[in-house]
Design an enzyme around this catalytic site. Structure first.
Site, PDB file in Angstrom:
ATOM      1  N   CYS A 120       0.841  -1.199   0.000  1.00  0.00           N
ATOM      2  CA  CYS A 120       0.000   0.000   0.000  1.00  0.00           C
ATOM      3  C   CYS A 120       0.884   1.259   0.000  1.00  0.00           C
ATOM      4  O   CYS A 120       1.503   1.561  -0.990  1.00  0.00           O
ATOM      5  CB  CYS A 120      -0.980  -0.038   1.172  1.00  0.00           C
ATOM      6  N   HIS A 229      -3.411  -5.713   1.019  1.00  0.00           N
ATOM      7  CA  HIS A 229      -2.704  -5.986   2.272  1.00  0.00           C
ATOM      8  C   HIS A 229      -2.681  -7.482   2.605  1.00  0.00           C
ATOM      9  O   HIS A 229      -3.601  -7.987   3.245  1.00  0.00           O
ATOM     10  CB  HIS A 229      -3.386  -5.240   3.425  1.00  0.00           C
ATOM     11  N   GLU A 231      -0.894  -8.819   4.859  1.00  0.00           N
ATOM     12  CA  GLU A 231      -0.710  -8.965   6.310  1.00  0.00           C
ATOM     13  C   GLU A 231      -2.020  -8.985   7.072  1.00  0.00           C
ATOM     14  O   GLU A 231      -2.059  -9.327   8.262  1.00  0.00           O
ATOM     15  CB  GLU A 231       0.202  -7.853   6.849  1.00  0.00           C
TER      16      GLU A 231
END
Length: 271
Positions: A120, A229, A231
């Site tokens: 990002c 994302h 994560e």
């Protein structure tokens, strides 16, 4: 500071956890305005690595990168995006060391190119640093968007994607306002012709990115930037699950296990 395997501070020394780790150290960079450093650190830990905090203005860390084996530049709004997303962070002291190490100049005589992942805002920083081509502008609908985002993995020959299957479809979280990837025609042709598009949006392009591009790599495959994302999709029950049970919510974890495998191969398994 001491943590357990199930606890992780949002800021601070991530490497102090009292839990067995593989030995691979993955640096997590924090800038003013970074939001997802804690999530990235937890993803590294769940993958089996040791997250190490790197501070944007730490000149000692900028010289040595604290001996890390790879670096993650996480999402957020570095320096408030006051100039444009990622533009000020590009000049932070830590970035000089990352730029050099990503090109194979670690300062210690070795020529092993450091794996770097930009997520990002981290992707935006990589383009501003010219580690990856192109640029990011506001979403074509001019609104912030947050959703579960399907992707297709189109390049598995990078340090961050080797654990995926070619053309595997995954679902991770997307949240951005300046997520539209743009580049001139020659750059887009080069990325496509050299197979350097790593992730591509499928089903719907959420921000107007050219060629539905969600993530790209450099020629060497050690640097990857992506807008969604991974994560946020590393734990069952907390990632993008499906009612039909077709997804576990952990599709993003493979990004982090992939780099641990890459580090192990580079070091001959002696982490």
């Amino acid at each position: 500071m001491s943590t357990t395997a199930n606890e992780l501070p949002l800021i601070g020394d991530y490497s102090a956890a009292e839990t067995p780790l593989s030995g691979a150290k993955i640096g997590i960079v924090t800038f003013p305005g970074t939001l997802d450093d804690g999530d990235a650190a937890r993803a590294v830990r769940l993958a089996g690595g040791e997250p190490v905090s790197l501070w944007h203005a730490d000149t000692d860390a900028a010289r040595s990168l604290a001996g890390v084996d790879a670096v993650v530049i996480p999402g957020g709004f570095s320096y408030g995006d006051y100039l444009r997303a990622g533009a000020i962070a590009r000049f932070a002291p830590i970035m000089e060391a990352i730029i050099n190490a990503a090109g194979g100049d670690t300062g210690d005589g070795s020529k092993v190119a450091l794996p770097v992942l930009g997520i990002c805002n981290g992707f935006q920083i990589l383009t501003e640093s010219h580690l990856l081509p192109g640029s990011m502008i506001k979403n074509d609908h001019l609104r912030f968007i947050a959703r579960d985002q399907p992707l297709r993995v189109e390049n598995i020959n990078t340090a961050w994607t080797s654990g995926f299957a070619q053309d595997q479809e995954i679902t991770v979280v997307l949240k951005n306002q300046d997520g539209q990837y743009v580049a001139d025609t020659n750059t887009l042709d080069e990325l496509e012709g050299e197979g350097r598009v790593v992730f591509r949006y499928i089903g719907w392009n959420p921000n107007g990115s050219r060629n539905d591009i969600a993530g790209i790599t450099n020629g060497a495959g050690n640097i990857v930037g992506l807008m969604p994302h991974p994560e946020h999709a590393v734990e069952a029950g907390f990632g993008p699950d499906s009612a039909a049970g077709l997804r576990t919510g952990t599709d993003g974890l493979t990004v982090f296990t992939s780099v641990l495998s890459a580090v192990a191969q580079t070091s001959g398994g002696a982490l």
